[in-house]
Motif scaffolding. Structure first.
Motif, PDB file in Angstrom:
ATOM      1  N   LYS A   1       2.715  -9.226  12.880  1.00  0.00           N
ATOM      2  CA  LYS A   1       1.654  -8.454  12.356  1.00  0.00           C
ATOM      3  C   LYS A   1       2.414  -7.178  11.634  1.00  0.00           C
ATOM      4  N   THR A   2       1.431  -6.037  11.170  1.00  0.00           N
ATOM      5  CA  THR A   2       1.724  -5.562   9.695  1.00  0.00           C
ATOM      6  C   THR A   2       2.017  -3.905  10.595  1.00  0.00           C
ATOM      7  N   GLY A   3       0.903  -3.803  11.306  1.00  0.00           N
ATOM      8  CA  GLY A   3       0.346  -2.148  11.405  1.00  0.00           C
ATOM      9  C   GLY A   3       0.800  -2.313  12.291  1.00  0.00           C
ATOM     10  N   THR A   4       0.878  -0.604  12.248  1.00  0.00           N
ATOM     11  CA  THR A   4       1.740   0.264  13.468  1.00  0.00           C
ATOM     12  C   THR A   4       0.380   1.446  13.948  1.00  0.00           C
TER      13      THR A   4
ATOM     14  N   ASP B   1       0.489   1.333   8.040  1.00  0.00           N
ATOM     15  CA  ASP B   1       1.014  -0.960   7.597  1.00  0.00           C
ATOM     16  C   ASP B   1       1.496  -1.174   6.884  1.00  0.00           C
ATOM     17  N   LYS B   2       2.883  -1.738   7.067  1.00  0.00           N
ATOM     18  CA  LYS B   2       3.695  -1.829   5.826  1.00  0.00           C
ATOM     19  C   LYS B   2       3.397  -3.031   4.865  1.00  0.00           C
TER      20      LYS B   2
ATOM     21  N   PHE C   1      -0.853  -3.807   3.529  1.00  0.00           N
ATOM     22  CA  PHE C   1      -1.594  -2.564   3.647  1.00  0.00           C
ATOM     23  C   PHE C   1      -2.283  -4.123   2.963  1.00  0.00           C
TER      24      PHE C   1
ATOM     25  N   ASN D   1       2.859  -0.102   1.044  1.00  0.00           N
ATOM     26  CA  ASN D   1       3.186   0.580   3.086  1.00  0.00           C
ATOM     27  C   ASN D   1       2.529   2.208   3.200  1.00  0.00           C
TER      28      ASN D   1
ATOM     29  N   ASN E   1       0.864   5.217   5.454  1.00  0.00           N
ATOM     30  CA  ASN E   1       1.186   5.475   5.990  1.00  0.00           C
ATOM     31  C   ASN E   1       0.677   7.184   6.809  1.00  0.00           C
TER      32      ASN E   1
END
Length: 259
Positions: A20-23, A44-45, A47, A53, A55
């Motif tokens: 998972k790349t989303g935060t 999201d790293k 997207f 990337n 933020n």
């Protein structure tokens, strides 16, 4: 296992699932100056699977002067065959700021705003070395006095306004991790040249070196050295500063300041 092209050769195919790349984070706080403040950060790293990337940081609540603080950043790591990266940041932030003298005594407390955008192009030379060029367009504004010393209109005019500059950087990084390094070296050289239609005309040169040694199983010794020199009319909020947890522990935030 698939048959290889050479006799006795084998092609090994492995199926993987991307992490998972989303935060997402949410927080809040309270201060006598701002009251209750909420913070939401979404990023999201990778997207939409593009490798980009993104933020977004947003603050809400608090006083009307600080409600709606935000910053948005987007970076595309590869826009051509030479691995040129493109990134931009847009921000609009109001914070309460305290000026200190060199003895660490409070001089003045006031609200200040900084807003604008940065656009950065980067290109690697090899696995460790890269060059960057950044266009900075930043507006600093003295919002209102809170306590302590008051500043004259002439002082505010001379130190707050539009800074439009070009920043050239050279960065070498051989660390084993960007966030929690245990070995390696990082150095950066940069020059900022302001006067592209803004209110200020100055040059700033910065050099920074960091080195990390791993000792034992989980201990790391780190050393850091920073040098900066500036010339021309550098406004107050653009000067070099030292003091506080990020630069000089045991002293007030930005307690020491100058060219």
């Amino acid at each position: 296992l698939q048959p290889g092209k050479q006799p006795g050769g084998t092609i090994l195919e492995i199926s993987v699932v991307e992490q998972k790349t989303g935060t997402f984070s949410i927080g809040g706080g309270y201060s006598a100056s701002d009251g209750l403040v909420g913070i939401i950060t979404v990023g999201d790293k990778n997207f939409r699977g593009s490798g980009d990337n993104v933020n977004v940081h947003w603050e809400f609540g608090g006083k009307s002067s600080t409600t709606g603080n935000y910053s948005i950043s987007y970076q595309k790591p590869w826009i051509d065959s030479k691995q040129t990266s493109l990134g931009f940041t847009v921000y609009n932030m109001v914070n309460q700021y305290i000026d200190y003298n060199t003895n660490g005594d409070d001089i003045a407390t006031y609200n200040r705003r900084y807003r604008g955008f940065d656009i950065t192009l980067g290109r690697p030379v090899n696995d460790y070395l890269a060059h960057y060029v950044t266009l900075k367009n930043r507006w600093d504004e003295y919002v209102n006095w809170v306590s302590g010393q008051t500043y004259s209109d002439e002082y505010i005019k001379d130190n707050y306004g539009l800074t439009r500059s070009i920043i050239l950087s050279r960065v070498f990084d051989s660390r084993d991790s960007n966030t929690n390094p245990s070995t390696g070296t990082r150095y950066s050289l940069s020059g900022e040249f302001a006067g592209l239609g803004g209110d200020f005309n100055f040059s700033k040169y910065t050099a920074e070196m960091r080195h990390y040694w791993k000792v034992g199983k989980s201990q790391v010794v780190a050393a850091r050295g920073v040098f900066g020199y500036g010339s021309g009319h550098i406004p107050y909020m653009q000067q070099f500063t030292a003091g506080g947890i990020d630069t000089l522990r045991g002293y007030r935030d930005d307690q020491f300041r100058g060219n």
